[in-house]
Design an enzyme around this catalytic site. Structure first.
Site, PDB file in Angstrom:
ATOM      1  N   ASP A 130      35.861  23.667  47.410  1.00 51.51           N
ATOM      2  CA  ASP A 130      36.835  23.052  46.282  1.00 51.51           C
ATOM      3  C   ASP A 130      37.249  21.675  46.356  1.00 51.51           C
ATOM      4  OD1 ASP A 130      38.927  24.565  44.266  1.00 51.51           O
ATOM      5  OD2 ASP A 130      40.064  23.460  45.752  1.00 51.51           O
ATOM      6  N   ARG A 131      38.394  21.155  46.393  1.00 51.82           N
ATOM      7  CA  ARG A 131      38.732  19.851  46.452  1.00 51.82           C
ATOM      8  C   ARG A 131      37.937  19.043  47.830  1.00 51.82           C
ATOM      9  NH1 ARG A 131      40.364  18.241  41.699  1.00 51.82           N
ATOM     10  NH2 ARG A 131      40.749  16.501  42.487  1.00 51.82           N
ATOM     11  N   HIS A 175      44.955  23.003  35.012  1.00 51.38           N
ATOM     12  CA  HIS A 175      45.734  22.223  36.021  1.00 51.38           C
ATOM     13  C   HIS A 175      45.373  20.971  36.367  1.00 51.38           C
ATOM     14  CE1 HIS A 175      42.635  24.290  38.095  1.00 51.38           C
ATOM     15  NE2 HIS A 175      42.649  23.644  39.028  1.00 51.38           N
ATOM     16  N   HIS A 291      37.037  33.144  44.509  1.00 47.77           N
ATOM     17  CA  HIS A 291      36.929  31.659  44.644  1.00 47.77           C
ATOM     18  C   HIS A 291      37.508  31.177  46.403  1.00 47.77           C
ATOM     19  CE1 HIS A 291      37.725  27.498  44.111  1.00 47.77           C
ATOM     20  NE2 HIS A 291      38.676  27.528  44.858  1.00 47.77           N
TER      21      HIS A 291
END
Length: 312
Positions: A130-131, A175, A291
């Site tokens: 992810d990030r 977001h 996820h």
């Protein structure tokens, strides 16, 4: 990615790991918890295992604890290092600047290299989710001599995601754009962090869930996490664009994994092909999970990572 019998065994191992965490087994058994002061940040980190070094980076809004079901498996043959990224968990939050450079992936990449050098590793394997995948990518781009292999989990380069942006992407990943606004995201999140982020002890493991809740209820940490997105739309995108224009690519072998039950493939199509624009040695596949793959499919993920870092 596996024959039916192997996938069934992987599923059973994952259920056992999750059941054990629910029964109160300590997370990161055998790992050492440390606070490491680096030139530009102070990071909370777990380290354990033996063998070649492997750095694991979490995503938003998690902490390093998201790896607690994966790291002990990998520790059987790797020295595994799991930090809270700067601005996340219990690591330090950088000072605000107009360009959000303190929260840039370039700054966090410098932390990664400095952290591994602190533990005596000049070259290491690297996986980011992810990030954390953006920091992992930037580390490999900016410090090619330091990264022996790179695994990207549930991510494509920020510049590619934004250049492909359409109504479907903006609706699903709204977001990204809300978090770019000043002040309002933090106010919205901190009004009720549990409702905003969700999560549960049952899914995450009791200790990991409490660690996660401590992070999302800390105003400084929430600000640090949102700043990561503000950097993403500005300075991080600029760094990607500069690399693309110069023809720079990831020099090491690259493994790309994505969640079959999340929306990355639905939104962007062939994920491996996208990454072939950034690296010459790429392979990848999806995992049958949502996820948060390190929490939902820890054994299957550990198998994929162990095999990749072992053979390349």
């Amino acid at each position: 990615t596996y024959p039916t019998r192997t996938r069934t065994l992987a599923y059973l191992f994952d259920r056992c790991a999750i059941f054990a965490s629910r029964r109160g087994h300590r997370m990161f058994e055998g790992f050492r918890l440390a606070t490491v002061t680096l030139p530009e940040a102070t990071l909370r980190v777990r380290i354990g295992g033996k063998g070649s070094p492997l750095l694991l980076l979490h995503g938003h809004p998690r902490t390093h604890a998201t790896w607690h079901r994966v790291a002990p498996i990998l520790a059987n043959e790797y020295t595994v290092v799991c930090p809270d990224l700067r601005g996340f968990g219990q690591s330090s939050t950088p000072a605000d600047t107009p360009d959000h450079s303190g929260s840039s992936k370039r700054a966090k990449a410098k932390d990664c290299v400095a952290l591994m050098q602190h533990f005596g590793f000049d070259r290491f394997g690297l996986a980011g989710h992810d990030r954390g995948s953006y920091t992992a990518f930037r580390t490999a781009m900016d410090h090619p001599a330091s990264v022996s292999q790179l695994a990207i989990l549930d991510g494509i380069p920020i510049v590619d995601a934004l250049s492909r942006c359409d109504a479907r992407f903006a609706t699903a990943w709204w977001h990204w754009f809300f978090f770019a606004q000043p002040e309002k995201p933090e106010r919205a999140i901190l009004a009720d962090p549990d409702a905003w982020y969700g999560g549960s002890a049952e899914a995450m493991g009791e200790e990991a869930y409490e660690d996660f809740r401590a992070a999302i209820h800390n105003p400084s940490t929430v600000h640090g996490m949102v700043e990561d997105y503000r950097a993403g739309l500005g300075i991080d995108r600029l760094h990607d664009e500069e690399d693309k224009a110069a023809g720079r690519k990831v020099e090491c072998p690259l493994l790309v994994l994505w969640s079959a039950r999340d929306d990355l493939e639905d939104l962007h199509g062939d994920i491996v092909t996208i990454w072939r624009g950034w690296a010459t040695n790429v392979r990848g596949c999806s995992l049958d999970c949502g996820h948060h793959m390190a929490e939902e499919a820890p054994h299957e993920l550990a198998q994929e990572l162990a095999a990749f870092f072992r053979t390349t």
